[in-house]
Design an enzyme around this catalytic site. Structure first.
Site, PDB file in Angstrom:
ATOM      1  N   SER A   1       0.861  -1.189   0.000  1.00 30.25           N
ATOM      2  CA  SER A   1       0.000   0.000   0.000  1.00 30.25           C
ATOM      3  C   SER A   1       0.893   1.233   0.000  1.00 30.25           C
ATOM      4  CB  SER A   1      -0.875   0.023   1.256  1.00 30.25           C
ATOM      5  OG  SER A   1      -0.112   0.425   2.383  1.00 30.25           O
ATOM      6  N   ASP A   2       0.307   2.397  -0.226  1.00 26.24           N
ATOM      7  CA  ASP A   2       1.054   3.622   0.046  1.00 26.24           C
ATOM      8  C   ASP A   2       0.896   3.923   1.541  1.00 26.24           C
ATOM      9  OD1 ASP A   2       2.627   5.822  -0.158  1.00 26.24           O
ATOM     10  OD2 ASP A   2       1.553   6.747  -1.820  1.00 26.24           O
ATOM     11  N   TYR A   3       1.568   4.947   1.981  1.00 25.40           N
ATOM     12  CA  TYR A   3       1.642   5.311   3.406  1.00 25.40           C
ATOM     13  C   TYR A   3       0.240   5.458   4.009  1.00 25.40           C
ATOM     14  CZ  TYR A   3       4.498   7.459   7.133  1.00 25.40           C
ATOM     15  OH  TYR A   3       5.177   7.741   8.294  1.00 25.40           O
ATOM     16  N   THR A   4      -0.141   4.533   4.857  1.00 25.92           N
ATOM     17  CA  THR A   4      -1.469   4.501   5.512  1.00 25.92           C
ATOM     18  C   THR A   4      -2.657   4.543   4.539  1.00 25.92           C
ATOM     19  OG1 THR A   4      -1.513   6.905   5.926  1.00 25.92           O
ATOM     20  CG2 THR A   4      -0.624   5.524   7.699  1.00 25.92           C
ATOM     21  N   SER A   5      -2.425   4.117   3.304  1.00 27.65           N
ATOM     22  CA  SER A   5      -3.549   4.224   2.354  1.00 27.65           C
ATOM     23  C   SER A   5      -4.662   3.223   2.653  1.00 27.65           C
ATOM     24  CB  SER A   5      -3.068   4.088   0.903  1.00 27.65           C
ATOM     25  OG  SER A   5      -2.598   2.787   0.644  1.00 27.65           O
TER      26      SER A   5
END
Ligand code: BGC
Length: 757
Positions: free
Chosen positions: A281-285
């Site tokens: 995932s992207d950062y906390t996505s």
């Protein structure tokens, strides 16, 4: 026998459905056998103990305890062989199964030897150079313990308001795909177990570069046809080049956030494209899907893993909720095993399962990082990234003994040379332009004056200065600074003004609605021009700017992006003519922000705008602006001039299994030797879905001595003429194609050929 038949049937099925039949890796399977559900979930957890760039609100806590408990599959923001060895030791010696960690990082344009921002480097159109840059970054980063990179960013971007346009390769799917491939090959090399190579991540899957209104993280809404023909090709090219991992994007696609989008992550990426690596995932996505309106943390985490996401960056939704979801029957253990397998396979590919300390060689940093060789590659890359936008009289190149007034807030500045997303670089090591001029032309007389602040507005400056003093507001009044600059200019033969954007005026969460040069610097430019001295603007920015006003002034303009650690030397190499600029824009530069999104591949529409550019009622055009951009895609000047002639096809037609040569004679008609990027564009005149007005189909960078000519030839096959039709099948259709070969996308079609059935 039965098993054999079964596996043949399975392979056939996999082959038919486009899936890469992957061999099981015994070491990985043995580990999986031993793992508890919690340990499998632990592998899906990616944390950052700090030290990197925290782009979300969360920074991981208790990382060490979690590693020992087998709750972590990888970390990022940790570097140096010693620290990485310590981290691996915690995992290997203290967790039950001793599985080593993936060590990630954002190495976007060089590790410590920062080279130009990706948008700049893309303007070199030099695939070999781009690959070499990625190789160099891999060598440096792995010397410092990193084995997994969050790059290349391949998002097609056509809206310069979007700050992350700086991180990609511009607007074109063909060029973008070639660059994606070169970067993956550069980072990963031939063999990922070699300690000088690292695993690449193609990001951000998908369509992240098309947020509404150019505002970062905003909604994306796009037809499938546009996705497939224009936005997805670079991600696919990275997958085809064997990229090890894929990062999802923050945006939604067809109303479903990318990190929880099964169509995207499974149907398209794995089944249609045959991707065999893992998805992060992207950062906390994952957590952000709550704000998107997809449910609570347990819901969104289950949605993500069921969609095909394997690793959760920082948010820990997987770690804290997946077990419960398995118990409640919302996620199958099989799904978690599949994801854990992919993470372990990545570790196997990197050689970590054999040797967890492969990337912890204490002797390497000194040998491999910031070497002279690396710095000279960064310098070369910067010179190749510059684009000469305007030549006024014969001001350029400068004489090496000239009396130069070097003016501008970016002229003697270290803080803004590296550009956005250079967290591993060190601004202090940058060569400012002033120093570069002195290095390259010691006989020149150079007098410096700042002249203006990058921007005068302190509230704006504060927003830009998150990672350091990018915009420094001088204690002197703007008037006093202007006065000094004019005096210095009056005493010179020529003025070089280094102006533009601070690094973090572009990049993540740095969208602008006004893409002009800030007012403080516009005033300075006008004052300098008013002195009547010849003026060269060296423009630094992380995006295409609206420079309509500056283009109308009697000045020369060299676009230098944010050039990296060797900035000043590279600028000097080009200003003094040691390298004749050859870069070409990879985005169309608008006349005003009102034209965006803008790109050269626009369709003609049913009411084409008049070619003359003059307004016509009931045609597609504006009352207050021509349709054409200020500077087209593919445009860039040289100190010399090139002429194109004899543009022709080797035959009138080609068959479905044939090929055709399209060629042009290119002559250097000016006074300097130089390089030219020769570009081929076609136009499919009739097809089952409306075609773009032109499409780049090939390019070659050639060197011509003054007076020299060369014939440049492109081989085109039906494969090159394919597109996605309304059934999203990749096809070519017979018919007539126009083409031209030129030094920019604004050439005219004068020739054609036919593709036969
Ligand atoms: C960015 C990614 C980056 C990640 C980790 C995010 O905010 O969108 O491109 O890789 O942070 O640093």
């Amino acid at each position: 026998m039965r098993n054999f038949k079964l596996s043949v049937a399975l392979l056939l099925f996999l082959g038919l459905s486009g899936l890469q039949a992957q061999e099981r890796i015994p070491e990985v399977e043995e580990l999986l056998e031993k793992m508890t559900l919690e340990e499998k979930i632990g592998q899906l957890n990616l944390l950052t103990p700090g030290g990197g760039v925290a782009t979300g609100a969360v920074v991981s806590e208790d990382v060490e305890t979690k590693i020992k408990a087998g709750n972590v599959g990888g970390v990022f923001g940790v570097s140096s062989p010693e620290k990485v060895r310590q981290a691996q030791e915690i995992a290997v010696k203290n967790s039950r199964l001793g599985i080593p960690l993936l060590i990630g990082s954002d190495i976007i344009h060089g590790y410590k030897t920062t080279y130009p921002i990706p948008l700049g480097l893309s303007s070199s159109w030099d695939l070999e150079l781009i690959k070499e840059g990625a190789q160099m970054a891999a060598k440096e980063a792995t010397a410092d313990g990193i084995n997994w990179n969050f790059s290349p960013m391949v998002d097609i971007a056509r809206d310069p308001r979007w700050g992350r346009i700086a991180e990609g390769a511009g607007e074109d799917p063909y060029l973008g795909s070639q660059i994606a491939k070169a970067m993956v090959e550069g980072y990963q090399g031939e063999d990922l177990t070699q300690p000088s190579t690292m695993m690449a991540t193609v990001k951000h899957m998908a369509l992240y570069g098309a947020p509404e209104a150019g505002r970062d993280y905003n909604t994306v809404d796009m037809s499938r046809l546009k996705m497939f023909n224009e936005y997805l090709p670079p991600y696919k090219a990275a997958v085809d080049a064997g990229v090890g991992s894929v990062m999802t994007s923050f945006n939604d696609i067809d109303g479903i956030p990318a990190s929880g989008n099964k169509w995207l992550l499974t149907d398209l990426l794995r089944e249609r494209w045959g991707f065999g690596g893992f998805v992060v995932s992207d950062y906390t996505s994952v957590n952000e899907m709550i704000a998107h309106g997809m449910g609570d943390l347990q819901d969104v985490s289950a949605m993500a893993i069921n969609a095909g996401l394997d690793m959760d960056m920082v948010g820990e939704g997987f770690l804290t909720t997946l077990k419960k979801s398995v118990e409640e029957g919302k996620v199958s253990e099989e799904q978690i095993t599949k994801a854990a397998r992919r993470i372990l396979e990545a570790k196997h590919k990197l050689g970590l399962l054999n040797d967890p300390y492969l990337y912890s060689d204490e002797s390497r940093p000194e040998k491999d990082i910031l070497t002279d060789e690396n710095r000279s590659l960064a310098r070369k890359a910067a010179t190749r990234s510059f684009v000469l936008l305007k030549k006024h009289e014969n001001t350029l190149p400068l004489a090496k003994d000239a009396n130069i007034a070097l003016i501008g807030p970016l002229a003697n500045n270290k803080n803004n040379m590296l550009g956005t997303w250079a967290p591993t670089g060190n601004t202090e090591l940058s060569i400012p332009v002033l120093e570069g001029l002195e290095n390259v032309a010691p006989d020149a007389e150079v007098t410096y004056a700042k002249g203006a602040n990058i921007a005068d507005d302190s509230t704006f400056a504060k927003k830009v200065n998150v990672f350091g003093k990018r915009i420094e507001i001088d204690e002197r009044t703007p008037e006093a600074m202007l006065k000094e600059a004019v005096e210095v200019a009056n005493n010179s033969d020529v003025v070089v003004a280094v102006v533009g954007e601070a690094s973090e005026m572009s990049g993540e969460a740095a969208s602008r609605t006004d893409i002009t040069i800030p007012d403080s610097q516009k005033k300075l430019i006008n004052k300098l021009v008013a002195t009547g001295k010849p003026v060269v603007l060296v423009l630094m920015s992380g995006r295409p700017l609206d420079i309509s006003e500056e283009m109308a002034l009697p000045v020369s303009i060299l676009q230098a992006w944010h050039p990296g650690v060797e900035a000043g030397n590279a600028v000097a190499d080009v200003l003094f003519g040691d390298y004749n600029p050859s870069g070409k824009l990879t985005n169309s530069w608008p006349r005003s922000v009102g034209q965006v999104p803008i790109h050269y591949r626009m369709k003609t529409t049913g009411r084409p705008g008049p070619e003359s550019g003059e307004f016509q009622k009931f045609k597609t055009n504006y009352l207050d602006s021509p349709n054409s951009p200020l500077l087209p895609f593919g445009f860039g000047l040289s100190y010399t001039t090139f002429e194109y002639s004899d543009i022709k096809a080797s035959a009138d037609s080609l068959n479905a299994d044939g090929s055709i040569q399209l060629s042009a004679r290119v002559t250097n008609t000016g006074n300097y030797d130089g390089e030219e990027i020769v570009q081929l564009y076609t136009h499919d005149l009739v097809r089952s879905v409306t075609p773009p007005g032109k499409e780049l189909k090939g390019f070659q960078k050639i060197f011509l001595k003054k007076g020299e000519s060369k014939t440049v030839s492109f081989t085109i096959t039906p494969e090159d003429l394919k597109f996605y039709n309304s059934q999203i099948e990749y096809v070519f259709e017979p018919g007539e194609f126009e083409f031209f070969i030129a030094g920019s996308s604004d050439g005219r079609f004068e020739n054609s050929f036919e593709l036969k059935e």
